[in-house]
Design a protein around this motif. Structure first.
Motif, mmCIF file in Angstrom:
data_model
loop_
_atom_site.group_PDB
_atom_site.id
_atom_site.type_symbol
_atom_site.label_atom_id
_atom_site.label_comp_id
_atom_site.label_asym_id
_atom_site.label_seq_id
_atom_site.Cartn_x
_atom_site.Cartn_y
_atom_site.Cartn_z
ATOM 1 N N ILE A 169 0.854 -1.190 0.000
ATOM 2 C CA ILE A 169 0.000 0.000 0.000
ATOM 3 C C ILE A 169 0.884 1.232 0.000
ATOM 4 N N THR A 170 0.628 2.112 -0.965
ATOM 5 C CA THR A 170 1.484 3.286 -1.092
ATOM 6 C C THR A 170 0.700 4.413 -1.748
ATOM 7 N N SER A 171 1.056 5.636 -1.425
ATOM 8 C CA SER A 171 0.417 6.787 -2.063
ATOM 9 C C SER A 171 1.145 7.058 -3.370
ATOM 10 N N GLY A 172 0.623 6.469 -4.447
ATOM 11 C CA GLY A 172 1.331 6.524 -5.720
ATOM 12 C C GLY A 172 1.049 7.784 -6.513
ATOM 13 N N GLY A 173 -0.206 8.154 -6.597
ATOM 14 C CA GLY A 173 -0.589 9.261 -7.470
ATOM 15 C C GLY A 173 -0.236 10.608 -6.887
ATOM 16 N N LEU A 174 -0.786 10.896 -5.714
ATOM 17 C CA LEU A 174 -0.551 12.220 -5.133
ATOM 18 C C LEU A 174 0.822 12.299 -4.483
ATOM 19 N N GLY A 175 1.334 11.158 -3.999
ATOM 20 C CA GLY A 175 2.644 11.169 -3.343
ATOM 21 C C GLY A 175 2.604 11.966 -2.059
#
Lengths: 582, 165
Positions: free
Chosen positions: A406-412
């Motif tokens: 699980i990672t914040s890929g789009g907004l970062g």
């Protein structure tokens, strides 16, 4: 039967199967919390900041596939959700956020704790609305859940004026949902599927590019089947990482800015790029004119607006990834592409995804830490924050079996990881959850340590401390002549104003993460070498009463490599660390 | 940059115009004209909007609009026979008697009405296509200094049997 708005609110939550939500009360939400106080089958988790609530709801949703729910008050409570809503929106996470609002008679009067939250979030969520009339409350809430979880999932924000919630109405809870402006696509165009399968068969150098849409559709298993039946190799995006077992012989790693050398070269050299559930973000494509220049492109996406937006697509297929892949599996034939796979293996051998000798061999390398996490947290949940550690996690953690990434890929979003890990743990009490952050991002939401302690959540919290905002520092090292503007987190007033050479004279780091953990009653361990690392992970596994913070002291010179500079091409990929002669 | 026309059926409720306008500003699209009004169904509004952009941008705009929960239907007028008119008021001040007479002639030729009149000024009510309104403005501006213009933006409806605009 007439009931108050607050009672109807709770009833809808129950009907939607909500048994856990994240809520921070306030003056214009207190009535709702009062109603929830009596509900034994809905747990209301109190975070220590509304941003913690929304990221936790996000982590809960990503890890369980259910709709994450949060409830906050008006004004600052609502505006504190903004980053979390945008984060969930970018990564298509099903979520419903309820915000208290001032009474209708005060709206527009600059009342205390009034904010036009619907206006604020309008462009960063899937749907938002204020419930202006009590009679619409139940319908709107049910539509909110439906919109959040259907089609391409996303966050929905529902604003609830406090006086409306006190009104009584005879609600109907079972009416069919029909939204005339919202009809998510459920069909697959079989003609396009056939065409794509013919192209796959004819291609000499086909390649699957697998994105987060495959994970959202829970289509990892069928995707792997499609690879195996066709014999066609695959690479993933950051969000697609883990959908295919990372040790699969036909899998060649992540593509993109910090992707695998072989994966990026394969995209450059392929003659058919078969992409599923990815929107061709700039982190994947680099210089758009050069991206997959020699390839025809097939693009499967649930949203027609994602197709042919960033890149010209030859065959568009608007469909849910699972539905599309299932149709493909009925028609796919084996492709004779062994030569092509050998070439990719050749690139893999040329530059394997292993870290070069770290600059100071006595210290831990990121790769060592990540590989250890991969070994220990099988069938668990790995949640990252944003920065260098995120890229190292994506590069080196093996995701086989049921391990979730699980990672914040789009907004970062820095600060996402730790609260999201709390949400993931609350949604999966039986799974081991590890949160990986940098020292910068962890400090953005460290107050949630109190939440993790309150709920006795045994989450392993890895902080990779290099004393810097490492990802930006890396850019400064490589492209800005080592001018480390505003990236040193160890800087103090006693330092030179513009220090370019941090070394032994540096003041002690603030905070002391071990003491910080202890002040919350959590376990804190500082780790310098491999032996200490293993002991620390063992200790974390034993500690079942709360979080264990493991602080890894890293060298700030560690870089995330390979790297394709923003807007550059594969040929300009930086594969090896520069050697400085000065 | 081609000009293209779209009609949108949208939910008639607060915030929907802001949603559409926000989509355009957020994604850096431009519209050169936007009108909105209630339809025969009071819960539905219809917008007529003119977009200037290249083909891919236009396609993307349509998709993004369709993507909005608040948007019920998007109609592309690119290859559609339409009836389309714009209302415009054109006020000229500081003119002599002769100039006013000239303006009457212009109004007659253009087929617009002079609806108000004063000692030194005159008001035309123009209900014609945007292009004709542009031409009228250009003509009047050639000879008159004190011209003020109020334009309403075009409204359009699909034709029944007429084949051109």
């Amino acid at each position: 039967m007439k009931m108050k708005g607050t009672e109807a609110f709770v009833q809808v939550l129950k009907n939607e199967g909500v048994d856990l939500m994240f809520g921070y009360p306030g003056g214009y939400a207190v009535d709702i919390f009062n109603e929830l106080y009596d509900q034994d089958d809905i747990e209301v988790v109190l975070p220590r900041h509304e941003q913690g609530a929304v990221h936790a709801a996000d982590g809960y949703a990503r890890s369980t596939g259910r709709v994450g729910v949060c409830l906050v008050t008006s004004g600052p409570g609502a505006t504190n959700l903004v980053t979390g809503i945008a984060t969930a929106n970018y990564d298509s996470v099903p979520m419903v956020c309820f915000t208290g609002q001032v009474p209708r008679s005060l709206i527009g009067n600059d009342a205390f704790q009034e904010a036009d939250i619907v206006g604020v979030v309008r462009n960063i969520c899937k749907f938002t609305i204020m419930v202006r009339q009590r009679k619409d409350l139940v319908r709107i809430m049910r539509e909110a859940f439906y919109i959040a979880r259907s089609g391409k999932p996303g966050p929905v924000v529902v604003d609830l004026p406090s006086d409306m919630m006190k009104e009584e109405f005879d609600d109907q809870f079972g009416l069919p949902i029909s939204i005339r402006g919202y009809k998510p696509n459920t069909k697959v165009h079989v003609g396009q599927i056939k065409r794509s399968m013919e192209m796959l068969k004819e291609a000499k150098r086909p390649l699957f590019l697998v994105g987060g849409g495959v994970r959202l559709a829970e289509a990892g298993r069928v995707m792997t089947d499609l690879m195996e039946v066709s014999g066609v190799p695959a690479v993933t995006t950051l969000m697609g990482r883990g959908t295919i077992p990372t040790d699969h012989p036909l899998y060649f790693g992540n593509a993109g800015m910090h992707g695998y050398y072989a994966a990026n070269v394969a995209i450059k050299e392929c003659d058919l790029l078969f992409s599923i559930g990815t929107r061709f973000s700039d982190r994947i494509t680099g210089k758009i004119e050069e991206f997959a220049k020699n390839a025809k492109i097939i693009h499967v996406d649930i949203e027609s607006s994602s197709i042919s937006r960033n890149i010209h697509v030859d065959v568009p297929i608007v469909a849910d990834a699972y539905a599309a892949i299932t149709e493909m599996l009925k028609r796919v034939e084996h492709c004779e592409v062994e030569d092509w796979i050998d070439r990719i293996r050749g690139w893999q051998a040329e530059h394997p995804m292993v870290q070069q000798q770290p600059p100071h061999t006595d210290k831990l390398s990121p790769e060592t830490i990540m590989r250890e996490i991969g070994r220990r947290y099988t069938d668990g949940i790995v949640v990252t924050d944003v920065g260098q550690h995120q890229m190292w996690s994506a590069q080196y953690i093996d995701l086989n079996g049921n391990t979730q990434f699980i990672t914040s890929g789009g907004l970062g979003t820095m600060g996402f990881g730790f609260p999201a890990a709390i949400g993931a743990k609350m949604g999966n009490p039986d799974k081991r959850v590890v949160s990986i952050s940098g020292d910068g991002g962890f400090q953005m939401n460290l107050q949630e340590l109190a939440t993790a302690m309150a709920y006795e959540l045994p989450v392993t919290v890895c902080i990779l401390n290099n004393g810097f905002l490492g990802m930006v520092r890396q850019m400064q090292e490589l492209f800005y002549d080592k001018r480390y503007a505003s990236t040193c987190l160890g800087w103090k007033k006693s330092c030179e104003r513009n220090c370019s050479d941090p070394g032994k004279k540096c003041p002690p780091y603030t905070p002391d993460f071990v003491k910080l953990a202890e002040s919350y009653g959590a376990v804190g361990i500082r780790v310098f070498d491999q032996e200490q690392m293993e002991a620390a992970f063992d200790r974390a596994a034993e500690n079942q009463n709360g979080p264990t913070i493991i602080e890894f002291i890293l060298d700030p010179d560690e870089l995330v490599l390979p790297m394709i500079k923003n807007g550059a091409t594969v040929d300009q990929m930086i594969v090896t660390a520069p050697v400085y002669t000065d | 940059m081609k000009k293209r026309w779209l009609a949108l059926y949208v939910e008639n409720r607060p915030g929907v115009l802001a949603r559409i306008a926000g989509l355009f500003s957020g994604k850096s699209y431009n519209f050169s004209s936007l009108t909105v009004g209630e339809t025969e169904d009071p819960t539905v509004s219809r917008m007529t909007l003119c977009v200037a952009g290249d083909d891919p941008t236009f396609e993307q705009i349509k998709k993004q609009l369709n993507h909005c929960v608040e948007v019920i239907k998007v109609t592309d007028f690119t290859n559609t026979a339409l009836h389309m008119k714009e209302i415009m008021y054109l006020k000229v001040k500081g003119c002599s008697l002769k100039e006013k007479n000239d303006l009457f002639n212009i109004a007659q030729v253009f087929g617009v009405k002079v609806v108000d009149y004063g000692k030194n000024s005159l008001l035309m009510e123009c209900f014609q296509t945007e292009e004709r309104n542009n031409s009228l403005i250009a003509l009047v501006r050639e000879s008159y200094k004190q011209v003020s213009i109020v334009r309403g933006g075009s409204v359009a409806v699909e034709s029944i049997s007429v084949q051109d605009r």
